[in-house]
Every structure is written in C-alpha cells, then in structure tokens.
Design a protein around this motif. Structure first.
Motif, short mmCIF file in Angstrom:
data_model
loop_
_atom_site.label_atom_id
_atom_site.label_comp_id
_atom_site.label_asym_id
_atom_site.label_seq_id
_atom_site.Cartn_x
_atom_site.Cartn_y
_atom_site.Cartn_z
N SER A 82 49.73 10.33 -19.24
CA SER A 82 48.52 11.06 -19.19
C SER A 82 48.40 11.22 -17.62
O SER A 82 47.87 12.29 -16.95
N PHE A 124 43.83 14.16 -18.91
CA PHE A 124 44.65 14.52 -19.74
C PHE A 124 44.52 13.20 -20.77
O PHE A 124 45.23 13.23 -21.79
N SER A 169 44.15 14.58 -24.45
CA SER A 169 44.97 15.75 -24.61
C SER A 169 45.74 15.58 -25.60
O SER A 169 46.44 14.59 -25.93
N GLN A 177 46.02 21.53 -22.69
CA GLN A 177 44.48 21.58 -22.45
C GLN A 177 44.17 22.99 -22.33
O GLN A 177 44.77 23.85 -21.41
#
Ligand code: RP5
Length: 250
Positions: free
Chosen positions: A148, A165, A168, A194
């Motif tokens: 991420s 993220f 996500s 996203q």
C-alpha cells in the motif's frame, strides 16, 4: 490473463527474441532448437548491490518464488541455478533490464472516477517516459516497503495525487505480461483499486513527475485499453467488472 507481450515485444535495447509460439512455451515441452540470446543491460551490472542482484545467481540468498492463486510457490531453476519464468520461454536469457533474478516486485495504483462533464468512466494514467506507452502510474517495491505504501508513493511521485491505499481492494496480484520479462527475470505486480467520488477527484492536484511524461484522466474505451503498457489493459477490465458488480459509479 494470457501473456503475449513478453514473448512478442521487447524494450528497444534488447536483441531480437528467439521465436517462441505459445504452444512451445512450457518448460516441460522439449524444444531442442531453443537457443535464445543472453542479454542483461549494462545498467543492471552497474547497480549490483543497489537495486540489482549479483551477476552470480548463486550469491542470491532468497528463495525463488512466484505468487499464484494458491499463494507463493517455489519456481523451477535451470541447470545453472537460474530461476525459470513460470509462464515459460520468452526468447531471451539473462535479466534484460530487470535487476532481480526471478521476480521483480511492483505495485500499481488503479484510480477510477466519473468525468463530471461527460458522465464517462475514466482512469488515471500516465505517459511513460521510457516507451511513451499509456500506463497506470505504478513502480517497483522498495526494500521493506508495504504494497500500500509502494502504490501511494508511486502515485504521488508520478502524478502528484496523494491518496491512501491501506484499505483498497487488491484487484490482482501475480505475474505481469511486461515486455522486459526474460526467461530468468520477470515482473510481478499487485494492483490496488480506488474509485473516487466527485469531491475527491476535484481535490487532486495532478502534476507529472519522476518516470511520467504526462498525467491525465482517460476515458475507459477500446482505444485506451489497446494501447496500455504490460498487463494494464487486463487490470482496467477487472476494475470495470468490479465497479459493475457494486453500485454504479458516480
Ligand atoms: C509493469 O511495470 C507494472 O505493472 C508496473 O506498472 C511497472 C513497473 O515498472 P516501472 O514503471 O518502475 O518501470 O509491469
């Protein structure tokens, strides 16, 4: 996703690939005439100990693995101990432009939103500085970095957009059909998706940087998909499916 680019395309600096049909690709199949050129780019040797592995594969002290649906599994090695591309023969030996023997880990941010003027679904893309191809703003995982973090960092460096993220959706994790792949080195990426609402989209301040020549919101259509780098077309199609299965995007 069936790989095609890594047998049929190459970076400009690569020697021509030894021709390999899909039916000849698997390592288990005898292919006595197979005699591909050996190529590792000079910059890979120059960065040994930095982002590149030692030239001698026996000096690498990590296991050679690949990500599959069953998790991480060991990959086969050749008689010299070099890891073999799990997708089969590519027509080039060595590492090409890739620093690591075996898999080279990357992360890709896949950011979608709806164009407030046309109502069309769009994806945030860059124009790559190396090939000029249209691409997701992804890049290589730094040592010890969580995926991420890689995805957020690459997005920030290449597009100026600052997004988190951590929660996500993982859209894909595995081998990428990258034109830099060789018999002994290949890209593996994790794609985090996203979808931005209109306010989040309006809040982005886009500015191309690092390896990106330009950044833009692109309509998701066949023209775009057909021109995308590596496996990115397939990733955008997965995002489309994902959005269709959830609420219609806004
Ligand atoms: C692709 O190459 C990956 O999907 C990722 O987008 C990219 C990483 O390579 P660089 O952009 O760092 O060259 O296979």
């Amino acid at each position: 996703m069936a790989p095609t680019k890594h047998r049929k395309q190459s970076e400009k600096s690569y020697p021509p690939r030894f021709p390999v049909e899909e039916s000849q690709a698997a390592w288990d199949l005898p292919f006595p005439e197979y005699d591909p050129p050996e190529y590792t780019a000079p910059q890979v040797f120059e960065h040994e100990g930095d982002w590149a592995d030692p030239a001698d594969v026996k000096a690498v002290n990590r296991p050679f693995v690949t990500r599959t649906d069953r998790g991480e599994v060991p990959v086969r090695v050749d008689e010299g101990g070099r890891p073999l591309n799990p997708l089969g023969r590519t027509g080039i030996r060595g590492r090409g432009l890739l620093g690591k023997w075996g898999r080279n880990l990357a992360g890709d941010p896949l950011v979608t939103s709806v164009d407030p003027e046309t109502g069309r679904l769009q994806v945030l893309v860059i124009e790559r500085g190396d090939s000029g191809a249209c691409a997701l703003p992804g890049g290589m995982v730094d040592e010890g970095e969580a995926i991420s973090e890689t995805v957020a960092r690459e997005l920030r460096e290449e597009t100026g957009a600052d997004l988190c993220f951590q929660t996500s959706k993982v859209l894909y994790a595995g081998i990428a059909d990258d034109p830099r792949n060789t018999d002994h080195a290949w890209m593996e990426t994790t794609v985090l998706h996203q979808h931005l609402n209109p306010a989040a989209r309006a809040g982005l301040r886009l500015r191309a940087g690092d390896d990106a020549r330009a950044v833009r919101w692109a309509d998701v259509d066949e023209l775009l998909l057909g021109s995308m780098h590596a496996s990115h077309q397939g990733f955008v199609r997965l995002a489309l499916q994902e959005l269709q299965q959830t609420a219609p995007p806004n």
